[in-house]
Each structure stands twice: as structure tokens, then as C-alpha cells.
Design an enzyme around this catalytic site. Sequence first.
Site, PDB file in Angstrom:
ATOM      1  N   HIS A 101       1.035  -1.297  -0.078  1.00 63.69           N
ATOM      2  CA  HIS A 101      -0.025  -0.002   0.030  1.00 63.69           C
ATOM      3  C   HIS A 101       0.814   1.290  -0.054  1.00 63.69           C
ATOM      4  CE1 HIS A 101       0.716  -1.190   3.933  1.00 63.69           C
ATOM      5  NE2 HIS A 101       0.707  -0.036   4.541  1.00 63.69           N
ATOM      6  N   HIS A 103       1.055   5.029   1.192  1.00 68.57           N
ATOM      7  CA  HIS A 103       0.619   6.287   1.853  1.00 68.57           C
ATOM      8  C   HIS A 103       0.676   7.540   1.078  1.00 68.57           C
ATOM      9  CE1 HIS A 103       0.696   4.021   5.950  1.00 68.57           C
ATOM     10  NE2 HIS A 103       1.522   3.420   5.268  1.00 68.57           N
TER      11      HIS A 103
HETATM   12  P1  5GP Z   1       1.614   0.495   7.417  1.00 67.52           P
HETATM   13  O1  5GP Z   1       2.387   0.568   8.610  1.00 67.52           O
HETATM   14  O2  5GP Z   1       1.630  -1.168   7.200  1.00 67.52           O
HETATM   15  O3  5GP Z   1       2.689   1.121   6.330  1.00 67.52           O
HETATM   16  O4  5GP Z   1       0.421   1.066   7.194  1.00 67.52           O
HETATM   17  C1  5GP Z   1      -0.791   0.349   7.406  1.00 67.52           C
HETATM   18  C2  5GP Z   1      -1.932   1.502   7.734  1.00 67.52           C
HETATM   19  O5  5GP Z   1      -2.887   0.936   7.610  1.00 67.52           O
HETATM   20  C3  5GP Z   1      -1.595   2.278   8.893  1.00 67.52           C
HETATM   21  O6  5GP Z   1      -1.214   3.585   8.746  1.00 67.52           O
HETATM   22  C4  5GP Z   1      -3.040   1.888   9.731  1.00 67.52           C
HETATM   23  O7  5GP Z   1      -3.436   3.312  10.218  1.00 67.52           O
HETATM   24  C5  5GP Z   1      -3.861   1.805   8.487  1.00 67.52           C
HETATM   25  N1  5GP Z   1      -4.851   0.821   8.780  1.00 67.52           N
HETATM   26  C6  5GP Z   1      -4.892  -0.252   9.840  1.00 67.52           C
HETATM   27  N2  5GP Z   1      -6.089  -0.894   9.791  1.00 67.52           N
HETATM   28  C7  5GP Z   1      -7.134  -0.109   9.002  1.00 67.52           C
HETATM   29  C8  5GP Z   1      -8.378  -0.250   8.745  1.00 67.52           C
HETATM   30  O8  5GP Z   1      -8.889  -1.186   9.349  1.00 67.52           O
HETATM   31  N3  5GP Z   1      -8.896   0.859   8.145  1.00 67.52           N
HETATM   32  C9  5GP Z   1      -8.153   1.720   7.376  1.00 67.52           C
HETATM   33  N4  5GP Z   1      -8.689   2.732   6.727  1.00 67.52           N
HETATM   34  N5  5GP Z   1      -6.799   1.970   7.713  1.00 67.52           N
HETATM   35  C10 5GP Z   1      -6.119   1.083   8.646  1.00 67.52           C
END
Ligand code: 5GP
Length: 115
Positions: A101, A103
Site C-alpha cells: 500500500h 500512503h
Molecule cells: P503500514 O504501517 O503497514 O505502512 O500502514 C498500514 C496503515 O493502515 C496504517 O497507517 C494504519 O493506520 C492503517 N490501517 C490499519 N487498519 C486499518 C483499517 O481497518 N482501516 C483503515 N482505513 N486503515 C487501517
Amino acid sequence: MSEKTIFEKILEGSIPSDKVYEDEDVFAFRDIDPQAPVHVLVVPKVKTRSLATIKKMDNDSIARFIKGISTVATNLGLDKEGYRVVLNHGKYGQQSVEYIHAHILGGRQMSWPPG
Ligand code: 5GP
């Protein structure tokens, strides 16, 4: 079979999300814990775990993912002032969801170096 990630559940609609954009290649929705006034996640519909595995994806899918990120940022009105795109991988990158993903962070001045 490995358990579905939260983003696969969002993609299939079994978990709700605040969708901002969707086309045949990507799905974009607002992060549940925003780190900027605009914080949107863009996922490709073809699954891969992270940047470390994206090289197994076909080039067209990768290109459409990148174009999708650009389209979402433009649609969010971020082109003029600018924005940051982050792809976390692994422990040091603090990746918490094992589905690639991007951001998109915008709406405020970013700083460098990142934390
Ligand atoms: P990572 O840390 O893997 O790069 O980012 C994962 C992102 O997913 C985090 O910023 C977190 O806030 C977001 N996230 C986790 N669970 C959910 C969810 O159920 N819904 C949404 N909209 N975002 C989520």
C-alpha cells in the site's frame, strides 16, 4: 491458506472503509489513523506483500499502481502544494499490513529526515 489481511477484507467489502477512488486496478481509502490532514492509502487490486515482492508482479500492474497513486493525489487536489508517498517494508520500515500500500500524505509541510 494464509489469513486475509485487513486490506483484502476492505477490498472485498467485508470491512467498511472511507473510499476516495476506485478503478479496475487500484482502490484508495482514508487511513483510519491519519498522520496528516490528508492521509490516503492506495492498494493495487493485484496482491503483493510489499516493495520487496513487487518485482514478481507484471510490469503493467506495477505501472497501473503507480499511475493510480498519481491519479488519487491529483483528485485529492494535492499537486499544487505537493505531497509525500510512503511505501513501508518490513520491521525497520514499520510495515504493519502485509499487503502493499502507498500512503499519500498531504495538506501540511513535511519534514526531512522522516522519523
Ligand atoms: P503500514 O504501517 O503497514 O505502512 O500502514 C498500514 C496503515 O493502515 C496504517 O497507517 C494504519 O493506520 C492503517 N490501517 C490499519 N487498519 C486499518 C483499517 O481497518 N482501516 C483503515 N482505513 N486503515 C487501517
